[in-house]
Scaffold this motif. Structure first.
Motif, PDB file in Angstrom:
ATOM      1  N   HIS A  98       6.149 -11.101   7.351  1.00 48.31           N
ATOM      2  CA  HIS A  98       6.075 -11.888   6.054  1.00 48.31           C
ATOM      3  C   HIS A  98       5.796 -10.720   5.117  1.00 48.31           C
ATOM      4  N   PHE A  99       6.510 -10.770   3.893  1.00 52.84           N
ATOM      5  CA  PHE A  99       6.453  -9.813   2.945  1.00 52.84           C
ATOM      6  C   PHE A  99       7.050  -8.536   3.119  1.00 52.84           C
ATOM      7  N   ASP A 100       8.192  -8.301   4.254  1.00 57.10           N
ATOM      8  CA  ASP A 100       8.482  -7.426   4.717  1.00 57.10           C
ATOM      9  C   ASP A 100       9.522  -6.827   3.252  1.00 57.10           C
ATOM     10  N   ARG A 101      10.238  -7.433   2.904  1.00 61.44           N
ATOM     11  CA  ARG A 101      11.241  -7.041   2.016  1.00 61.44           C
ATOM     12  C   ARG A 101      10.555  -6.553   0.618  1.00 61.44           C
ATOM     13  N   THR A 102       9.338  -7.250   0.176  1.00 58.34           N
ATOM     14  CA  THR A 102       8.709  -6.696  -0.896  1.00 58.34           C
ATOM     15  C   THR A 102       7.723  -5.504  -0.443  1.00 58.34           C
ATOM     16  N   LEU A 103       7.213  -5.184   0.352  1.00 58.82           N
ATOM     17  CA  LEU A 103       6.670  -4.302   0.562  1.00 58.82           C
ATOM     18  C   LEU A 103       7.561  -2.826   0.697  1.00 58.82           C
ATOM     19  N   SER A 104       8.702  -3.215   0.990  1.00 62.22           N
ATOM     20  CA  SER A 104       9.808  -2.054   1.381  1.00 62.22           C
ATOM     21  C   SER A 104      10.231  -1.670  -0.284  1.00 62.22           C
ATOM     22  N   TYR A 105      10.622  -2.557  -1.039  1.00 58.87           N
ATOM     23  CA  TYR A 105      10.791  -2.450  -2.357  1.00 58.87           C
ATOM     24  C   TYR A 105       9.704  -1.782  -3.207  1.00 58.87           C
ATOM     25  N   LEU A 106       8.339  -1.998  -2.798  1.00 59.45           N
ATOM     26  CA  LEU A 106       7.430  -1.465  -3.477  1.00 59.45           C
ATOM     27  C   LEU A 106       7.046  -0.016  -3.107  1.00 59.45           C
ATOM     28  N   GLY A 107       7.719   0.244  -1.883  1.00 60.95           N
ATOM     29  CA  GLY A 107       7.422   1.811  -1.436  1.00 60.95           C
ATOM     30  C   GLY A 107       6.219   1.650  -0.628  1.00 60.95           C
ATOM     31  N   PRO A 116       2.323  -2.541   6.423  1.00 59.25           N
ATOM     32  CA  PRO A 116       1.074  -3.158   6.444  1.00 59.25           C
ATOM     33  C   PRO A 116       1.407  -4.653   6.850  1.00 59.25           C
ATOM     34  N   GLU A 117       0.486  -5.355   7.515  1.00 62.46           N
ATOM     35  CA  GLU A 117       0.653  -6.635   8.067  1.00 62.46           C
ATOM     36  C   GLU A 117      -0.287  -7.855   7.471  1.00 62.46           C
ATOM     37  N   LEU A 118       0.520  -8.633   6.796  1.00 71.53           N
ATOM     38  CA  LEU A 118      -0.154  -9.561   5.920  1.00 71.53           C
ATOM     39  C   LEU A 118      -0.682 -10.551   7.253  1.00 71.53           C
ATOM     40  N   THR A 119      -2.327 -10.609   7.002  1.00 71.34           N
ATOM     41  CA  THR A 119      -3.117 -11.357   8.080  1.00 71.34           C
ATOM     42  C   THR A 119      -3.636 -12.576   7.445  1.00 71.34           C
ATOM     43  N   GLY A 120      -3.695 -12.880   6.123  1.00 70.42           N
ATOM     44  CA  GLY A 120      -4.375 -14.154   5.546  1.00 70.42           C
ATOM     45  C   GLY A 120      -4.199 -14.273   4.097  1.00 70.42           C
ATOM     46  N   TRP A 146      -1.524   2.420  -2.414  1.00 66.12           N
ATOM     47  CA  TRP A 146      -1.450   1.255  -2.943  1.00 66.12           C
ATOM     48  C   TRP A 146      -1.771   1.158  -4.544  1.00 66.12           C
ATOM     49  N   GLN A 147      -2.693   1.796  -4.784  1.00 67.89           N
ATOM     50  CA  GLN A 147      -3.220   2.000  -6.285  1.00 67.89           C
ATOM     51  C   GLN A 147      -2.117   2.593  -7.075  1.00 67.89           C
ATOM     52  N   GLN A 148      -1.499   3.486  -6.551  1.00 70.87           N
ATOM     53  CA  GLN A 148      -0.240   4.204  -7.182  1.00 70.87           C
ATOM     54  C   GLN A 148       0.539   3.202  -7.530  1.00 70.87           C
ATOM     55  N   LYS A 149       0.813   2.327  -6.886  1.00 70.54           N
ATOM     56  CA  LYS A 149       2.008   1.369  -6.752  1.00 70.54           C
ATOM     57  C   LYS A 149       1.574   0.031  -7.588  1.00 70.54           C
ATOM     58  N   GLN A 150       0.304  -0.009  -8.137  1.00 74.32           N
ATOM     59  CA  GLN A 150      -0.254  -1.035  -8.706  1.00 74.32           C
ATOM     60  C   GLN A 150       0.647  -1.540 -10.219  1.00 74.32           C
ATOM     61  N   GLU A 151       0.963  -0.693 -10.990  1.00 75.08           N
ATOM     62  CA  GLU A 151       1.719  -0.925 -12.091  1.00 75.08           C
ATOM     63  C   GLU A 151       3.189  -1.422 -11.649  1.00 75.08           C
ATOM     64  N   LYS A 152       3.764  -0.709 -10.926  1.00 73.32           N
ATOM     65  CA  LYS A 152       5.049  -1.385 -10.111  1.00 73.32           C
ATOM     66  C   LYS A 152       4.856  -2.839  -9.742  1.00 73.32           C
ATOM     67  N   MET A 153       3.807  -3.064  -8.959  1.00 70.70           N
ATOM     68  CA  MET A 153       3.554  -4.515  -8.438  1.00 70.70           C
ATOM     69  C   MET A 153       3.349  -5.594  -9.556  1.00 70.70           C
ATOM     70  N   THR A 154       2.568  -5.096 -10.703  1.00 76.58           N
ATOM     71  CA  THR A 154       2.285  -5.910 -11.773  1.00 76.58           C
ATOM     72  C   THR A 154       3.960  -6.335 -12.171  1.00 76.58           C
ATOM     73  N   ASN A 155       4.716  -5.425 -12.509  1.00 78.51           N
ATOM     74  CA  ASN A 155       6.112  -5.387 -13.114  1.00 78.51           C
ATOM     75  C   ASN A 155       6.891  -6.548 -12.013  1.00 78.51           C
ATOM     76  N   TYR A 156       6.688  -6.216 -10.832  1.00 80.27           N
ATOM     77  CA  TYR A 156       7.429  -6.956  -9.881  1.00 80.27           C
ATOM     78  C   TYR A 156       7.002  -8.401  -9.769  1.00 80.27           C
ATOM     79  N   PHE A 157       5.718  -8.763  -9.771  1.00 77.93           N
ATOM     80  CA  PHE A 157       5.461  -9.940  -9.674  1.00 77.93           C
ATOM     81  C   PHE A 157       5.423 -10.726 -10.871  1.00 77.93           C
ATOM     82  N   GLY A 158       5.993 -10.138 -11.987  1.00 79.24           N
ATOM     83  CA  GLY A 158       6.343 -10.829 -13.206  1.00 79.24           C
ATOM     84  C   GLY A 158       5.454 -10.848 -14.275  1.00 79.24           C
TER      85      GLY A 158
END
Length: 182
Positions: A98-107, A116-120, A146-158
């Motif tokens: 789960h979430f493999d494409r998203t994690l790949s896109y986010l680096g 990373p593995e989504l567990t819950g 993870w913290q370095q990618k936080q801004e990219k995640m904010t943009n990605y999740f809309g």
């Protein structure tokens, strides 16, 4: 309801029953039922096996969602939060995790072994806002990345979503998507 049913198991069950009926009909010299068993049962069994081989089980909720949070979800949840929740709590096929494409896109997934593995997941209220928290087992990706990618995640999740990342154990990361005022 249908999201919680394994299509592989369904195919194996229905196909197995039809195949057994076909073999019994063959022994009883009933050509019609024999054909049903062979032409429908065996392909369903093979399809069920193929689906089972590529099946990705739903991610469980780590704790039950209280009724007041469900009410917040109906009022405040963004399209992205709803889509993520629905996608990871159903059976999936043809994905590694789960979430493999998203994690790949986010680096956050340099290779399949380091991903990373989504567990819950859990739904909660944070300062009066609906929040969806994704729990990851991330032994090879440090919190700093993870913290370095936080801004990219904010943009990605809309729009309408604030992203928070925190480490809760030596290898555990929580990614929280908090609904913001629209």
């Amino acid at each position: 309801m249908l999201r919680q049913i394994s299509l592989g198991t369904l195919g194996l069950t229905v196909g197995g029953i039809l195949t057994i009926i076909g073999f019994v009909a063959y022994a009883a010299d009933n050509a019609t039922l024999n054909l049903v068993g062979f032409f429908y049962g065996i392909p369903l069994v093979l399809g069920g096996l193929a689906l089972k081989a590529n099946e990705l089980k739903p991610i469980p909720f780590s704790k039950p969602t209280p009724p007041e949070v469900l009410a917040l979800q109906k009022q405040q949840a963004t399209t992205t939060q709803n889509k993520i929740r629905k996608d990871i709590t159903r059976y999936s096929y043809g994905q590694n995790t789960h979430f493999d494409r998203t994690l790949s896109y986010l680096g956050l997934s340099p290779s399949e072994a380091e991903q990373p593995e989504l567990t819950g997941l859990r739904e909660e209220e944070i300062n009066g806002a609906y929040a969806l928290t994704l729990e990851f087992d991330s032994p090879l990706i440090p919190i700093e990345l993870w913290q370095q990618k936080q801004e990219k995640m904010t943009n990605y999740f809309g729009p309408g979503v604030d992203v928070k990342v925190k480490q809760v154990g030596s290898d555990k990361i929580e990614l929280t998507l908090i609904a913001t005022a629209k």
